[in-house]
Design a protein around this motif. Structure first.
Motif, PDB file in Angstrom:
ATOM      1  N   PHE A  16      -0.389  -4.534  -8.315  1.00 37.97           N
ATOM      2  CA  PHE A  16      -0.246  -4.030  -6.958  1.00 37.97           C
ATOM      3  C   PHE A  16      -1.607  -4.054  -6.253  1.00 37.97           C
ATOM      4  CE2 PHE A  16      -1.621  -0.593  -9.545  1.00 37.97           C
ATOM      5  CZ  PHE A  16      -2.348   0.274  -8.747  1.00 37.97           C
ATOM      6  N   ALA A  17      -1.575  -3.893  -4.944  1.00 33.91           N
ATOM      7  CA  ALA A  17      -2.793  -3.874  -4.138  1.00 33.91           C
ATOM      8  C   ALA A  17      -2.850  -2.575  -3.348  1.00 33.91           C
ATOM      9  CB  ALA A  17      -2.832  -5.064  -3.181  1.00 33.91           C
ATOM     10  N   VAL A  18      -4.069  -2.086  -3.143  1.00 33.54           N
ATOM     11  CA  VAL A  18      -4.298  -0.910  -2.305  1.00 33.54           C
ATOM     12  C   VAL A  18      -5.384  -1.264  -1.300  1.00 33.54           C
ATOM     13  CG1 VAL A  18      -4.958   1.521  -2.227  1.00 33.54           C
ATOM     14  CG2 VAL A  18      -3.730   0.631  -4.221  1.00 33.54           C
ATOM     15  N   ARG A  19      -5.109  -0.931  -0.052  1.00 29.80           N
ATOM     16  CA  ARG A  19      -6.090  -1.170   1.009  1.00 29.80           C
ATOM     17  C   ARG A  19      -6.317   0.120   1.773  1.00 29.80           C
ATOM     18  NH1 ARG A  19      -6.016  -5.896   5.692  1.00 29.80           N
ATOM     19  NH2 ARG A  19      -7.453  -4.902   7.155  1.00 29.80           N
ATOM     20  N   SER A  20      -7.579   0.476   1.932  1.00 27.13           N
ATOM     21  CA  SER A  20      -7.939   1.686   2.661  1.00 27.13           C
ATOM     22  C   SER A  20      -8.566   1.298   3.984  1.00 27.13           C
ATOM     23  CB  SER A  20      -8.928   2.521   1.832  1.00 27.13           C
ATOM     24  OG  SER A  20      -9.251   3.719   2.492  1.00 27.13           O
ATOM     25  N   GLU A  21      -7.919   1.701   5.088  1.00 25.35           N
ATOM     26  CA  GLU A  21      -8.419   1.395   6.416  1.00 25.35           C
ATOM     27  C   GLU A  21      -8.901   2.672   7.078  1.00 25.35           C
ATOM     28  OE1 GLU A  21      -4.787  -0.427   7.868  1.00 25.35           O
ATOM     29  OE2 GLU A  21      -5.674  -2.413   7.586  1.00 25.35           O
ATOM     30  N   ASP A  22      -9.275   2.584   8.360  1.00 24.99           N
ATOM     31  CA  ASP A  22      -9.807   3.743   9.069  1.00 24.99           C
ATOM     32  C   ASP A  22      -8.831   4.909   9.095  1.00 24.99           C
ATOM     33  OD1 ASP A  22     -12.159   2.476   9.569  1.00 24.99           O
ATOM     34  OD2 ASP A  22     -11.614   1.811  11.579  1.00 24.99           O
ATOM     35  N   ASN A  23      -7.547   4.602   9.315  1.00 28.02           N
ATOM     36  CA  ASN A  23      -6.586   5.671   9.553  1.00 28.02           C
ATOM     37  C   ASN A  23      -5.444   5.740   8.553  1.00 28.02           C
ATOM     38  OD1 ASN A  23      -7.905   6.505  11.999  1.00 28.02           O
ATOM     39  ND2 ASN A  23      -7.064   4.670  12.969  1.00 28.02           N
ATOM     40  N   GLU A  24      -5.412   4.830   7.555  1.00 30.73           N
ATOM     41  CA  GLU A  24      -4.301   4.859   6.613  1.00 30.73           C
ATOM     42  C   GLU A  24      -4.627   4.079   5.354  1.00 30.73           C
ATOM     43  OE1 GLU A  24      -0.870   3.051   8.401  1.00 30.73           O
ATOM     44  OE2 GLU A  24      -1.707   1.025   8.303  1.00 30.73           O
ATOM     45  N   ASP A  25      -3.836   4.342   4.319  1.00 36.24           N
ATOM     46  CA  ASP A  25      -3.843   3.546   3.095  1.00 36.24           C
ATOM     47  C   ASP A  25      -2.563   2.716   3.074  1.00 36.24           C
ATOM     48  OD1 ASP A  25      -6.115   4.982   2.394  1.00 36.24           O
ATOM     49  OD2 ASP A  25      -4.998   6.387   1.125  1.00 36.24           O
ATOM     50  N   VAL A  26      -2.665   1.477   2.590  1.00 39.90           N
ATOM     51  CA  VAL A  26      -1.493   0.613   2.452  1.00 39.90           C
ATOM     52  C   VAL A  26      -1.406   0.168   1.000  1.00 39.90           C
ATOM     53  CG1 VAL A  26      -0.358  -1.508   3.180  1.00 39.90           C
ATOM     54  CG2 VAL A  26      -1.686  -0.186   4.837  1.00 39.90           C
ATOM     55  N   ILE A  27      -0.226   0.349   0.394  1.00 40.06           N
ATOM     56  CA  ILE A  27      -0.004  -0.024  -1.000  1.00 40.06           C
ATOM     57  C   ILE A  27       1.092  -1.081  -1.039  1.00 40.06           C
ATOM     58  CG2 ILE A  27       0.728   0.772  -3.275  1.00 40.06           C
ATOM     59  CD1 ILE A  27      -0.668   3.257  -0.764  1.00 40.06           C
ATOM     60  N   LEU A  28       0.825  -2.209  -1.716  1.00 38.84           N
ATOM     61  CA  LEU A  28       1.769  -3.317  -1.814  1.00 38.84           C
ATOM     62  C   LEU A  28       2.035  -3.603  -3.287  1.00 38.84           C
ATOM     63  CD1 LEU A  28      -0.734  -4.196   0.388  1.00 38.84           C
ATOM     64  CD2 LEU A  28       1.095  -5.713   1.100  1.00 38.84           C
ATOM     65  N   LEU A  29       3.305  -3.596  -3.681  1.00 39.30           N
ATOM     66  CA  LEU A  29       3.672  -3.805  -5.080  1.00 39.30           C
ATOM     67  C   LEU A  29       4.176  -5.231  -5.298  1.00 39.30           C
ATOM     68  CD1 LEU A  29       4.130  -2.683  -7.928  1.00 39.30           C
ATOM     69  CD2 LEU A  29       6.403  -1.938  -7.160  1.00 39.30           C
ATOM     70  N   GLU A  30       3.492  -5.955  -6.177  1.00 39.14           N
ATOM     71  CA  GLU A  30       3.918  -7.319  -6.494  1.00 39.14           C
ATOM     72  C   GLU A  30       4.961  -7.317  -7.608  1.00 39.14           C
ATOM     73  OE1 GLU A  30       1.631 -11.475  -6.839  1.00 39.14           O
ATOM     74  OE2 GLU A  30       1.214 -10.128  -8.524  1.00 39.14           O
ATOM     75  N   ARG A  31       4.717  -6.570  -8.681  1.00 39.87           N
ATOM     76  CA  ARG A  31       5.689  -6.477  -9.772  1.00 39.87           C
ATOM     77  C   ARG A  31       5.539  -5.129 -10.469  1.00 39.87           C
ATOM     78  NH1 ARG A  31       1.627  -9.751 -12.174  1.00 39.87           N
ATOM     79  NH2 ARG A  31       0.850  -8.835 -14.135  1.00 39.87           N
ATOM     80  N   GLY A  32       6.580  -4.743 -11.200  1.00 47.54           N
ATOM     81  CA  GLY A  32       6.568  -3.460 -11.877  1.00 47.54           C
ATOM     82  C   GLY A  32       7.094  -2.350 -10.986  1.00 47.54           C
ATOM     83  N   ARG A  33       6.658  -1.141 -11.251  1.00 49.10           N
ATOM     84  CA  ARG A  33       7.069   0.017 -10.460  1.00 49.10           C
ATOM     85  C   ARG A  33       5.868   0.941 -10.292  1.00 49.10           C
ATOM     86  NH1 ARG A  33      12.596   1.035 -10.115  1.00 49.10           N
ATOM     87  NH2 ARG A  33      12.197   3.253  -9.818  1.00 49.10           N
ATOM     88  N   VAL A  34       5.775   1.562  -9.129  1.00 50.48           N
ATOM     89  CA  VAL A  34       4.717   2.534  -8.882  1.00 50.48           C
ATOM     90  C   VAL A  34       5.295   3.703  -8.103  1.00 50.48           C
ATOM     91  CG1 VAL A  34       2.896   0.770  -8.813  1.00 50.48           C
ATOM     92  CG2 VAL A  34       3.949   1.539  -6.676  1.00 50.48           C
ATOM     93  N   ALA A  35       4.620   4.833  -8.204  1.00 45.75           N
ATOM     94  CA  ALA A  35       4.943   6.009  -7.390  1.00 45.75           C
ATOM     95  C   ALA A  35       3.724   6.311  -6.537  1.00 45.75           C
ATOM     96  CB  ALA A  35       5.277   7.205  -8.276  1.00 45.75           C
ATOM     97  N   VAL A  36       3.939   6.471  -5.235  1.00 44.22           N
ATOM     98  CA  VAL A  36       2.854   6.727  -4.290  1.00 44.22           C
ATOM     99  C   VAL A  36       3.054   8.103  -3.669  1.00 44.22           C
ATOM    100  CG1 VAL A  36       1.634   5.925  -2.241  1.00 44.22           C
ATOM    101  CG2 VAL A  36       2.706   4.263  -3.784  1.00 44.22           C
ATOM    102  N   SER A  37       2.017   8.918  -3.695  1.00 41.32           N
ATOM    103  CA  SER A  37       2.100  10.249  -3.097  1.00 41.32           C
ATOM    104  C   SER A  37       0.887  10.494  -2.221  1.00 41.32           C
ATOM    105  CB  SER A  37       2.180  11.329  -4.184  1.00 41.32           C
ATOM    106  OG  SER A  37       1.025  11.288  -5.005  1.00 41.32           O
ATOM    107  N   ARG A  38       1.011  11.484  -1.335  1.00 40.75           N
ATOM    108  CA  ARG A  38      -0.125  11.874  -0.500  1.00 40.75           C
ATOM    109  C   ARG A  38      -1.003  12.856  -1.256  1.00 40.75           C
ATOM    110  NH1 ARG A  38       0.069  14.428   4.308  1.00 40.75           N
ATOM    111  NH2 ARG A  38       2.084  15.433   3.937  1.00 40.75           N
ATOM    112  N   LEU A  39      -2.317  12.726  -1.097  1.00 39.75           N
ATOM    113  CA  LEU A  39      -3.234  13.603  -1.810  1.00 39.75           C
ATOM    114  C   LEU A  39      -3.044  15.062  -1.409  1.00 39.75           C
ATOM    115  CD1 LEU A  39      -6.543  11.513  -1.746  1.00 39.75           C
ATOM    116  CD2 LEU A  39      -4.951  11.829  -3.653  1.00 39.75           C
TER     117      LEU A  39
END
Length: 310
Positions: free
Chosen positions: A177-200
Motif C-alpha cells: 500500500f501507499a501513504v501520502r501526507s499532504e498539507d491538509n490530509e493523508d491519502v492511503i491507497l491499497l494495492e493488495r492485501g487488507r488494511v485498516a485505517v483510523s484517525r489518530l
C-alpha cells in the motif's frame, strides 16, 4: 511556499517600482490564497522588533570588518539587509532542519529511495519524503514525516505493521500500500492485501480497505473507501506521473514536488485548462515545460530554478 514568499519579498525590495515584477507578483498571489498568507508571515517576521535589533547588531559587526570610505554609506544598509535575510533564512530552513533531525530516511526533491526495513519489508520513498522508524522490541512502526511512501510488507501475524502520518494510522499484517501526507490530509491507497485505517485523534473511527480502494483522512474526518486507478496513482514507482483531464494548476503542483526549484503561474487563463498524458519525473524541468507547451503557455526561466509561466 515560505521560500517562494521570501523570494518575492526580496525581489520586491530590490525592484519596488518595477511594474512587471508587481504584475507577476499579483499573479502569484492569485494562484493560491496560501501564497498571500505566507507573504504576510514574512512581512510580519521582518517587522519583528527582536529581528530588527539582531540585524542591527549584525550589520554593525559586518560594517566594522572594513574601514568606511566616502560614498559607501550604502554598505551599512546592505549589511543590515544581509543580516536580516541570514536570520530569516534560518527561520525558513528550521522545518527542514527539524525534519532531518527526526528522520531515519529521507529524499530530496526529484529523488526516490528503496529501503529494506529491519523486518525484511520494503519501502520506496518518493520525492521530498521522510520517515522515522521504530522496530525495537518486536514493534513494526513507521512514521511518515513528510511526502509519500509505498510499502511492501512482509507477513508477520504476531507483529502488525503500522504507518502513522499527520492524521491517520494504517495497520496491516502483510500487504502492499501507499501513504501520502499532504498539507491538509493523508491519502492511503491499497494495492493488495487488507488494511485498516483510523484517525489518530479518534482510533474508533476506522475504515477497512479492499485492494484497489483508497481513503483520505484529515483533522476532522475520514472518507468512505473509493476506487482508484493504480496505473495512474502509483505510476511514480516506475518514474512516471500520469494526468487524466487534470487541471493545469494541479498538474503543475504535482510536477513541482519533483522539481528542485520554483514554478509560478502568472496567468489565470492557464488555471482553467486541463491536461492529460504520461510524463517522466526523472527530468521534472522538461516535464513542466512540456505540460506548459501543451496548453500554449509561454515561459521565463530565471536564475535559482525559477520558472514563470504565462
Amino acid at each position: 511556499m515560505t521560500e517562494e514568499a521570501m523570494d518575492w519579498f526580496i525581489r520586491l525590495q530590490e525592484m519596488p517600482d518595477d511594474g512587471r515584477t508587481a504584475d507577476v507578483f499579483k499573479g502569484w498571489l492569485a494562484i493560491d490564497p496560501r501564497h498571500g498568507e505566507a507573504f504576510e508571515r514574512i512581512e510580519g517576521l521582518m517587522a519583528m522588533p527582536a529581528l530588527r535589533e539582531a540585524s542591527r547588531r549584525d550589520a554593525a559587526r559586518l560594517a566594522a570588518t572594513r574601514p568606511p570610505r566616502a560614498g559607501q554609506g550604502w554598505m551599512k544598509h546592505a549589511a543590515s539587509i544581509a543580516a536580516v535575510f541570514i536570520l530569516v533564512l534560518g527561520y525558513v530552513q528550521y522545518p527542514a532542519l527539524l525534519l532531518r533531525w527526526q528522520a531515519d530516511h529521507l529524499t530530496q526533491a526529484g529523488k526516490q529511495k528503496i529501503v529494506t526495513l529491519p523486518d525484511g519489508s520494503e519501502m520506496l520513498l518518493n520525492t521530498a519524503s521522510a520517515v522515522a522508524l521504530d522496530f525495537a522490541d518486536g514493534k513494526r512502526h513507521v512514521r511518515l514525516l513528510a511526502g509519500e511512501a509505498f510499502f511492501d510488507v512482509r507477513p508477520d501475524p504476531a507483529h502488525p505493521f503500522a504507518v502513522t502520518a499527520q492524521f491517520s494510522e494504517t495497520t496491516v499484517k502483510g500487504t502492499a500500500f501507499a501513504v501520502r501526507s499532504e498539507d491538509n490530509e493523508d491519502v492511503i491507497l491499497l494495492e493488495r492485501g487488507r488494511v485498516a485505517v483510523s484517525r489518530l485523534t479518534a482510533p474508533m473511527d476506522e475504515v477497512a480497505l479492499e485492494p484497489g480502494q483508497a481513503v483520505a483522512a484529515d483533522a476532522a474526518s475520514i472518507s468512505k473507501p473509493g476506487a482508484f486507478d493504480p496505473q495512474s496513482a502509483l505510476a511514480w514507482r516506475e518514474g512516471r506521473i500520469v494526468f487524466q483531464e487534470e487541471s493545469f494548476a494541479r498538474a503543475l503542483g504535482e510536477l513541482d514536488r519533483y522539481y528542485d526549484g520554483t514554478v509560478l503561474i502568472a496567468s489565470r487563463r492557464l488555471e482553467t485548462l486541463n491536461v492529460s498524458g504520461s510524463y517522466r519525473i526523472d527530468d521534472p524541468a522538461t516535464a513542466i515545460l512540456t505540460v506548459a507547451a501543451a496548453v500554449g503557455a509561454s515561459e521565463t526561466r530565471l536564475p535559482g530554478g525559477l520558472i514563470i509561466l504565462y
